[in-house]
Enzyme design. Sequence first.
Site, short mmCIF file in Angstrom:
data_model
loop_
_atom_site.label_atom_id
_atom_site.label_comp_id
_atom_site.label_asym_id
_atom_site.label_seq_id
_atom_site.Cartn_x
_atom_site.Cartn_y
_atom_site.Cartn_z
N PRO A 168 9.14 -12.96 -7.29
CA PRO A 168 8.30 -12.23 -8.28
C PRO A 168 8.23 -10.84 -7.90
O PRO A 168 7.78 -10.46 -6.74
CB PRO A 168 6.61 -12.76 -8.12
CG PRO A 168 6.71 -13.25 -6.73
CD PRO A 168 8.12 -13.83 -6.27
N GLN A 226 4.44 -15.20 -12.66
CA GLN A 226 3.36 -15.24 -11.63
C GLN A 226 1.95 -14.77 -12.07
O GLN A 226 1.82 -13.60 -12.71
CB GLN A 226 3.91 -14.41 -10.67
CG GLN A 226 2.97 -14.35 -9.14
CD GLN A 226 3.26 -13.48 -8.34
OE1 GLN A 226 3.29 -11.98 -8.67
NE2 GLN A 226 3.23 -13.85 -6.79
N THR A 253 6.85 -7.01 -9.19
CA THR A 253 6.34 -6.04 -10.35
C THR A 253 7.39 -4.87 -10.51
O THR A 253 7.92 -4.25 -9.73
CB THR A 253 5.03 -5.28 -9.74
OG1 THR A 253 4.00 -6.48 -9.67
CG2 THR A 253 4.53 -4.44 -10.67
N TYR A 301 -4.56 -9.47 -2.78
CA TYR A 301 -4.98 -9.34 -3.94
C TYR A 301 -6.24 -10.49 -4.10
O TYR A 301 -6.48 -10.97 -3.39
CB TYR A 301 -3.98 -9.19 -5.06
CG TYR A 301 -3.08 -8.38 -4.90
CD1 TYR A 301 -3.46 -7.03 -5.39
CD2 TYR A 301 -1.76 -8.20 -4.31
CE1 TYR A 301 -2.48 -6.06 -5.24
CE2 TYR A 301 -1.07 -7.53 -4.47
CZ TYR A 301 -1.26 -6.28 -4.87
OH TYR A 301 -0.35 -5.28 -4.60
N HIS A 351 -0.83 -15.92 -7.80
CA HIS A 351 -0.73 -15.11 -6.68
C HIS A 351 -1.88 -15.04 -5.94
O HIS A 351 -2.82 -14.38 -6.10
CB HIS A 351 -0.44 -13.55 -7.62
CG HIS A 351 0.05 -12.56 -6.37
ND1 HIS A 351 0.22 -12.82 -5.05
CD2 HIS A 351 0.79 -11.38 -6.61
CE1 HIS A 351 0.69 -11.71 -4.31
NE2 HIS A 351 0.99 -10.91 -5.25
N GLY A 352 -1.92 -15.81 -4.81
CA GLY A 352 -2.88 -16.03 -3.83
C GLY A 352 -2.51 -15.10 -2.65
O GLY A 352 -2.99 -15.49 -1.39
N ALA A 353 -1.75 -14.29 -2.68
CA ALA A 353 -1.04 -13.49 -1.22
C ALA A 353 -1.26 -12.06 -1.50
O ALA A 353 -1.93 -11.47 -2.33
CB ALA A 353 0.54 -13.65 -1.19
N HIS A 354 -0.73 -11.33 -0.34
CA HIS A 354 -0.97 -10.03 -0.17
C HIS A 354 -2.11 -9.04 -0.54
O HIS A 354 -2.10 -7.87 -1.07
CB HIS A 354 0.24 -9.36 -1.10
CG HIS A 354 1.47 -10.07 -1.19
ND1 HIS A 354 2.78 -10.02 -1.88
CD2 HIS A 354 2.10 -10.82 -0.03
CE1 HIS A 354 3.60 -10.54 -1.50
NE2 HIS A 354 3.32 -11.10 -0.29
C1 LIG Z 1 9.49 -3.67 -6.24
C2 LIG Z 1 8.81 -5.08 -5.79
C3 LIG Z 1 7.62 -5.48 -6.45
C4 LIG Z 1 7.07 -6.36 -6.07
N1 LIG Z 1 5.88 -7.02 -6.76
C5 LIG Z 1 5.70 -8.25 -6.29
C6 LIG Z 1 4.51 -8.96 -7.10
O1 LIG Z 1 4.10 -8.68 -8.18
N2 LIG Z 1 4.06 -10.05 -6.60
C7 LIG Z 1 4.47 -10.83 -5.35
O2 LIG Z 1 3.77 -11.71 -5.01
N3 LIG Z 1 5.20 -10.09 -4.52
C8 LIG Z 1 5.84 -8.80 -4.78
N4 LIG Z 1 6.70 -8.38 -4.37
C9 LIG Z 1 7.29 -8.82 -2.99
C10 LIG Z 1 8.40 -9.89 -3.17
O3 LIG Z 1 7.96 -10.80 -4.18
C11 LIG Z 1 9.15 -10.42 -1.97
O4 LIG Z 1 7.99 -11.33 -1.50
C12 LIG Z 1 9.61 -9.27 -1.00
O5 LIG Z 1 10.28 -8.33 -1.86
C13 LIG Z 1 10.39 -9.74 -0.08
O6 LIG Z 1 11.62 -10.34 -0.42
P1 LIG Z 1 12.92 -9.50 -0.18
O7 LIG Z 1 12.86 -9.07 1.31
O8 LIG Z 1 13.97 -10.59 -0.29
O9 LIG Z 1 12.93 -8.30 -1.18
C14 LIG Z 1 7.50 -7.34 -4.75
C15 LIG Z 1 8.57 -6.60 -4.15
C16 LIG Z 1 9.17 -5.58 -4.44
C17 LIG Z 1 10.36 -4.92 -3.64
#
Ligand SMILES: Cc1cc2nc3c(=O)[nH]c(=O)nc-3n(C[C@H](O)[C@H](O)[C@H](O)COP(=O)(O)O)c2cc1C
Length: 371
Positions: free
Chosen positions: A26, A103, A28, A175, A170-173
């Site tokens: 996912p 998500q 954004t 939020y 979305h229960g992570a990061h």
């Molecule tokens: C531009 C961008 C937007 C993101 N937005 C979300 C989001 O809306 N929800 C979420 O759970 N993670 C979000 N993430 C994290 C990604 O889902 C992912 O966990 C993270 O990029 C690691 O994967 P990668 O190393 O393959 O990029 C975002 C990452 C990027 C780069």
Amino acid sequence: MNSTDVLFRPFSIGSMELANRIVMAPMTRSFAPTGIPGPMHSAYYRRRAEGGAGLILSEGTVIDRPASRNDPGIPFFHGEAALSGWKNVIDAVHHGGAKMGPQLWHTGGVKSFLTDWVPDVEVESPSGLDAPGLPRGKIMSDADIAETIAAFSKAAAEAKRLGFDTIELHGAHGYLIDQFFWNGTNLRSDRYGGATIRERSRFAAELVAAVRASVGPGFPIILRVSQWKPQDYAARIAETPDLLADWLQPLVDAGVDVLHCSQRRFWEPEFREIDGAEGLNFAGWAKKLTGAATISVGSVGLSGDVMGAFSGEGSTSVGLDKLLERMERDEFDLIAVGRALITDPAWVEKVRSGDWAELKGFDAASLAELV
Ligand SMILES: Cc1cc2nc3c(=O)[nH]c(=O)nc-3n(C[C@H](O)[C@H](O)[C@H](O)COP(=O)(O)O)c2cc1C
């Protein structure tokens, strides 16, 4: 190079059958200023479906609560116009040959690090905090909590009605849902707070149970969780396997089918002190302890990790040996790929056909448009 066949085994969970093990993470993108996904979104997701991703998780899309988003470009998952936009998205993705889930998100008390925009109503969170020690917005009342759970359930039911194959909560990061898990942002003394992670998991467990009731049996529910937070990379919800089980088992018991275990680097061991530097990662431990299916994620095929992307850092393409070894051991079931799929919609197909020289890596300039 190990064979990539292990990535291209089908996988089934409940009513959802996936052609392979690769999930678009996912992400954004902030291209929905009216909250409504348009033809640009349908084309963007369809391209990744045609490029071979088995499952696509949408960018975070918000439930029907005042101030549930912290960036004006985040799409809604409520209201007729937005839902009809999402209907076009899921139809396009199905034509492209993939499965998809939205998500579902509520950003809680967290300020976006990408914009100074503020919603016109006060933000809400378990204890009126953005991060530990950083007040922002109001403390949620019992009625706010009940309405939030109802709004998540409604969004999940709408997703099923529109034809989506699954939903991810979305229960992570750091939020909203994670703000309940995290002791630094959940200071409540009522039934949604407490000294133990089991107590702080209660909000999420009630939410999952309500979502399960609204979608019925068989419809897969994915829950994304993380130890790390953008507010604090070193934060940990569970310091030991026992605490990890206390955190995640009640959520699986409440109805979660798949735990999406977010890490910045998938090869990092979760409990190095127990099984060493090559030990199980977060998704590996979550699967071992709960028996639930898991998705791993974090820097697959790329030289640098996600947080650099937000300050304009690119990443070069690197090999997949470490991933293939872990997939061969069935440490986790699915692997999510984020940034590589933003720059290169055909990443999955190139991996499948062994077209390594053509993999593009991640170019931060590709965040500037939705293509
Ligand atoms: C531009 C961008 C937007 C993101 N937005 C979300 C989001 O809306 N929800 C979420 O759970 N993670 C979000 N993430 C994290 C990604 O889902 C992912 O966990 C993270 O990029 C690691 O994967 P990668 O190393 O393959 O990029 C975002 C990452 C990027 C780069």
